[in-house]
Design an enzyme around this catalytic site. Sequence first.
Site, PDB file in Angstrom:
ATOM      1  N   LEU A 184      36.005  73.947  42.406  1.00 19.96           N
ATOM      2  CA  LEU A 184      37.354  74.201  42.926  1.00 19.96           C
ATOM      3  C   LEU A 184      38.137  72.917  43.149  1.00 19.96           C
ATOM      4  O   LEU A 184      37.579  71.881  43.515  1.00 19.96           O
ATOM      5  CB  LEU A 184      37.261  74.996  44.228  1.00 19.96           C
ATOM      6  CG  LEU A 184      36.530  76.341  44.106  1.00 19.96           C
ATOM      7  CD1 LEU A 184      36.517  77.062  45.450  1.00 19.96           C
ATOM      8  CD2 LEU A 184      37.167  77.232  43.039  1.00 19.96           C
ATOM      9  N   GLY A 243      44.411  73.268  42.676  1.00 24.78           N
ATOM     10  CA  GLY A 243      45.030  74.436  42.032  1.00 24.78           C
ATOM     11  C   GLY A 243      44.451  75.723  42.584  1.00 24.78           C
ATOM     12  O   GLY A 243      45.193  76.651  42.970  1.00 24.78           O
ATOM     13  N   HIS A 244      43.120  75.798  42.642  1.00 23.36           N
ATOM     14  CA  HIS A 244      42.486  76.974  43.253  1.00 23.36           C
ATOM     15  C   HIS A 244      42.915  77.115  44.714  1.00 23.36           C
ATOM     16  O   HIS A 244      43.204  78.222  45.189  1.00 23.36           O
ATOM     17  CB  HIS A 244      40.968  76.835  43.211  1.00 23.36           C
ATOM     18  CG  HIS A 244      40.373  76.728  41.836  1.00 23.36           C
ATOM     19  ND1 HIS A 244      39.829  75.564  41.359  1.00 23.36           N
ATOM     20  CD2 HIS A 244      40.242  77.632  40.842  1.00 23.36           C
ATOM     21  CE1 HIS A 244      39.368  75.765  40.125  1.00 23.36           C
ATOM     22  NE2 HIS A 244      39.609  77.007  39.780  1.00 23.36           N
TER      23      HIS A 244
HETATM   24  P1  AMP Z   1      39.138  79.070  36.830  1.00 23.25           P
HETATM   25  O1  AMP Z   1      38.215  78.718  37.942  1.00 23.25           O
HETATM   26  O2  AMP Z   1      39.447  77.959  35.896  1.00 23.25           O
HETATM   27  O3  AMP Z   1      38.725  80.344  36.132  1.00 23.25           O
HETATM   28  O4  AMP Z   1      40.518  79.405  37.512  1.00 23.25           O
HETATM   29  C1  AMP Z   1      40.593  80.327  38.574  1.00 23.25           C
HETATM   30  C2  AMP Z   1      42.044  80.575  38.897  1.00 23.25           C
HETATM   31  O5  AMP Z   1      42.658  79.348  39.266  1.00 23.25           O
HETATM   32  C3  AMP Z   1      42.832  81.115  37.685  1.00 23.25           C
HETATM   33  O6  AMP Z   1      43.766  82.074  38.150  1.00 23.25           O
HETATM   34  C4  AMP Z   1      43.527  79.893  37.187  1.00 23.25           C
HETATM   35  O7  AMP Z   1      44.718  80.165  36.492  1.00 23.25           O
HETATM   36  C5  AMP Z   1      43.815  79.172  38.486  1.00 23.25           C
HETATM   37  N1  AMP Z   1      44.072  77.755  38.243  1.00 23.25           N
HETATM   38  C6  AMP Z   1      43.301  76.888  37.532  1.00 23.25           C
HETATM   39  N2  AMP Z   1      43.887  75.681  37.470  1.00 23.25           N
HETATM   40  C7  AMP Z   1      45.052  75.779  38.160  1.00 23.25           C
HETATM   41  C8  AMP Z   1      46.111  74.869  38.461  1.00 23.25           C
HETATM   42  N3  AMP Z   1      46.106  73.614  38.032  1.00 23.25           N
HETATM   43  N4  AMP Z   1      47.154  75.328  39.192  1.00 23.25           N
HETATM   44  C9  AMP Z   1      47.190  76.615  39.620  1.00 23.25           C
HETATM   45  N5  AMP Z   1      46.227  77.523  39.377  1.00 23.25           N
HETATM   46  C10 AMP Z   1      45.172  77.117  38.656  1.00 23.25           C
END
Ligand code: AMP
Length: 281
Positions: free
Chosen positions: A29, A32-33
Amino acid sequence: MRVLRSAIDVRAWRAHARRVGLVPTMGALHAGHASLVDRAVAECDAALASIFVNPAQFAPHEDFASYPRREADDLALLEAHGCAAAFVPAVEEMYPPGDATRVHPGPVAEPLEGAARPGHFVGVATVVTKLFAIATPDVAFFGQKDFQQLRVLQTIARDLRIGVRVVGCPTVRDPDGLALSSRNAYLSADERTGALALSRGLFRARDRWAAGERDPERLRAAVRAEIAPPAALEYVSAADPVTLRELDAPSARAVVSLAARVGSTRLIDNVLLGMGVSELT
Ligand code: AMP
C-alpha cells in the site's frame, strides 16, 4: 482494527456495521491506496479494506509470484488511516477447491488493457464480484489510475444489479508527476527517471486540451512525442471515457491513456479530459 481472514468473519463483522465503504487492494500500500481509505472513512460509517493478490488476474508470464507482499506494513497503514477492518483472505478462501465460476465483463473490457492482457479483466471482475458478495458494501472506492478497471467494475455493478455505488477517486502522484503504483518498487533509479516520460506525455496532452485541441490523433501524438528510452510505449489511446471506444473525431470528453514498459516493468497511466472522475457512475 479487525483483521478478518474468512468470508464468514466478514459477514459477522458486516452485520454490526451500517454504511460500509469497501477499498479492494492487492497490498504493498501507498498514498494512492490511503486516499481511497480516507474517502471511505469520510463518507461511510465503517471502512473495510481488502488485501488480496488475486492470481486470476495475472497471466502465467506476469508478476504474480514476485508481486510485493508486505502485510504487516499494510495493516499498520490501514489502521493509521482509520480503517475499521481489513479482509486478508488466503487464495483458497477466495477460490475454494473446485471453484469454476467466472464473471465475463462486456465490451468495455475488450480494448486497451483487455487486449494487452487477455483474461485480466475476467480475473478482476470475478474477484471483485466475490468481494461485493462477501462484504455487501454500500460504496466501493477505486482509483482513476486503473481507469478501465474502474469502468469495468461500474458496468458490472450496474449490469448485475449489485447494490453498490462504485466511486472513482483521482490518481495520486509523486510531486514529480509519477503516478503512485506498487510496481514502481521494481524500478531502478534510472528507470524511475525514465518513467517520468509517461506523466510528462499525458500532461502535454492535457495542456493541448486546455489550449483547445480536440483532435484525438493530435492528443495521442502529444503523448508519443515525450516517450523515449528507457520507456517503450505499448499503446497510447484517446478514448471515450464511458465506453472506452477509441475516438476517431473530436469529442467533448476523452480519456488519454497509455501502457509502457520501463525496463521489465509495465506501467499504466491516464488523464481524463473534459470531465471529472467523480462524474462517472
Ligand atoms: P492495486 O492494489 O494496484 O490493485 O490497487 C488498488 C486500488 O488502488 C485500485 O482501485 C487502484 O486504482 C487504486 N490505486 C492504485 N494506485 C493509485 C494511485 N496512484 N492513486 C489513486 N488510486 C490508486
